[in-house]
Motif scaffolding. Structure first.
Motif, PDB file in Angstrom:
ATOM      1  N   GLN A   1       4.442   3.809  -7.259  1.00  0.00           N
ATOM      2  CA  GLN A   1       3.228   3.127  -7.707  1.00  0.00           C
ATOM      3  C   GLN A   1       2.960   1.937  -6.792  1.00  0.00           C
ATOM      4  N   THR A   2       1.725   1.848  -6.292  1.00  0.00           N
ATOM      5  CA  THR A   2       1.384   0.803  -5.333  1.00  0.00           C
ATOM      6  C   THR A   2       0.062   0.136  -5.691  1.00  0.00           C
TER       7      THR A   2
ATOM      8  N   ASP B   1      -2.547   0.431  -4.153  1.00  0.00           N
ATOM      9  CA  ASP B   1      -3.656   1.359  -3.924  1.00  0.00           C
ATOM     10  C   ASP B   1      -4.076   2.056  -5.210  1.00  0.00           C
ATOM     11  N   ASP B   2      -3.165   2.139  -6.155  1.00  0.00           N
ATOM     12  CA  ASP B   2      -3.363   2.991  -7.326  1.00  0.00           C
ATOM     13  C   ASP B   2      -3.713   2.255  -8.609  1.00  0.00           C
TER      14      ASP B   2
ATOM     15  N   SER C   1       0.855  -1.188   0.000  1.00  0.00           N
ATOM     16  CA  SER C   1       0.000   0.000   0.000  1.00  0.00           C
ATOM     17  C   SER C   1       0.888   1.234   0.000  1.00  0.00           C
ATOM     18  N   GLN C   2       0.315   2.390  -0.310  1.00  0.00           N
ATOM     19  CA  GLN C   2       1.079   3.635  -0.223  1.00  0.00           C
ATOM     20  C   GLN C   2       1.594   3.856   1.195  1.00  0.00           C
TER      21      GLN C   2
ATOM     22  N   ARG D   1       5.589   4.004   1.978  1.00  0.00           N
ATOM     23  CA  ARG D   1       6.191   5.224   2.504  1.00  0.00           C
ATOM     24  C   ARG D   1       6.856   4.975   3.858  1.00  0.00           C
TER      25      ARG D   1
END
Length: 234
Positions: free
Chosen positions: A139-140, A142-143, A118-119, A123
């Motif tokens: 890019q994860t 989530d996107d 996930s983002q 992070r």
């Protein structure tokens, strides 16, 4: 005349960060919480690179959707709780920081990440290792759809304005290699991750590296060959 920009996109788990102990421990906790038998370590690591929902489905396809969703949430909770355990540390693989330092100083290279994390998870991992500033695109799962769908890599290329011919994906799984191939980009495998080198080659890796010291020469070889192809060539 400005340099021709190139893009290098890295997978995270199994390529930059050795997260295997944390992943296996969190998965075992999730299975324990719902009365399921723990899976072999190799089986759990085989799905690293997929988004979490896709990974759970691949591990227990016979389990119904409500329980798979509970397993997903349990895994997330366990992963968060286990971060403080020193025996489950997630170190960088040897040569990561030195390689990123070298590549980031080139005026013809931009760096990115495409991961099943996930983002929030990505992070946290990057900030823990002080790596965030190296990357211009993250890019994860989530996107975009899970690997091996090419959308994460396509998004990275769109964000940076770099064509597939000038893009290289570096990863440790067949999902990474298949994603790069579907996006019409180049792929380089690494042999210190979670899938066997011969499987990476079969899935489209141009080469499989045995240490990060070989990355810059492998990139230059790919881009030299691209530059030698006449316009309109195949």
């Amino acid at each position: 005349m400005s340099a021709q920009l190139r893009l290098v996109v890295f997978d995270c788990d199994g390529t930059l960060i050795d997260s295997q102990h944390m992943i296996v421990a969190a998965m075992n906790h999730a299975f324990d919480a719902h009365g399921l038998e723990n899976l072999p370590r190799e089986k759990v690591l085989s799905i690293v690179g997929l988004s979490l929902d896709e990974a759970i489905e691949a591990l227990v396809p016979h389990v119904d959707l409500p329980l798979r969703r509970k397993l997903t949430e349990s895994y997330k909770g366990a992963f968060f709780e286990l971060r403080s355990r020193k025996d489950l540390a997630e170190p960088l693989f040897p040569g990561v920081r030195e390689t990123l330092d070298t590549l980031s100083k080139r005026d013809d290279v931009l760096l990115g990440i495409a991961t099943g994390k996930s983002q929030k998870g990505l992070r946290h991992a990057l900030e823990s290792h002080r790596l965030r500033d190296y990357f211009v695109t993250l890019q994860t799962a989530d996107d975009a759809p899970s690997k091996p769908h090419p959308e994460m890599l396509r998004r990275a290329m769109r964000e940076t304005g770099i064509d597939p011919a000038d893009t290289v994906l570096v990863g440790d799984t067949t999902f990474d290699m298949q994603m790069a191939r579907a996006a019409r980009a180049h792929a380089l495998g690494v042999d210190w991750g979670y899938h066997e080198p011969h499987l990476l080659t079969q899935s489209g890796a141009r080469a499989v590296l045995d240490d990060f010291g070989g990355l810059a020469p492998a990139l230059d070889e790919i881009w030299t060959r691209v530059a030698e192809i006449p316009t309109g060539g195949a």
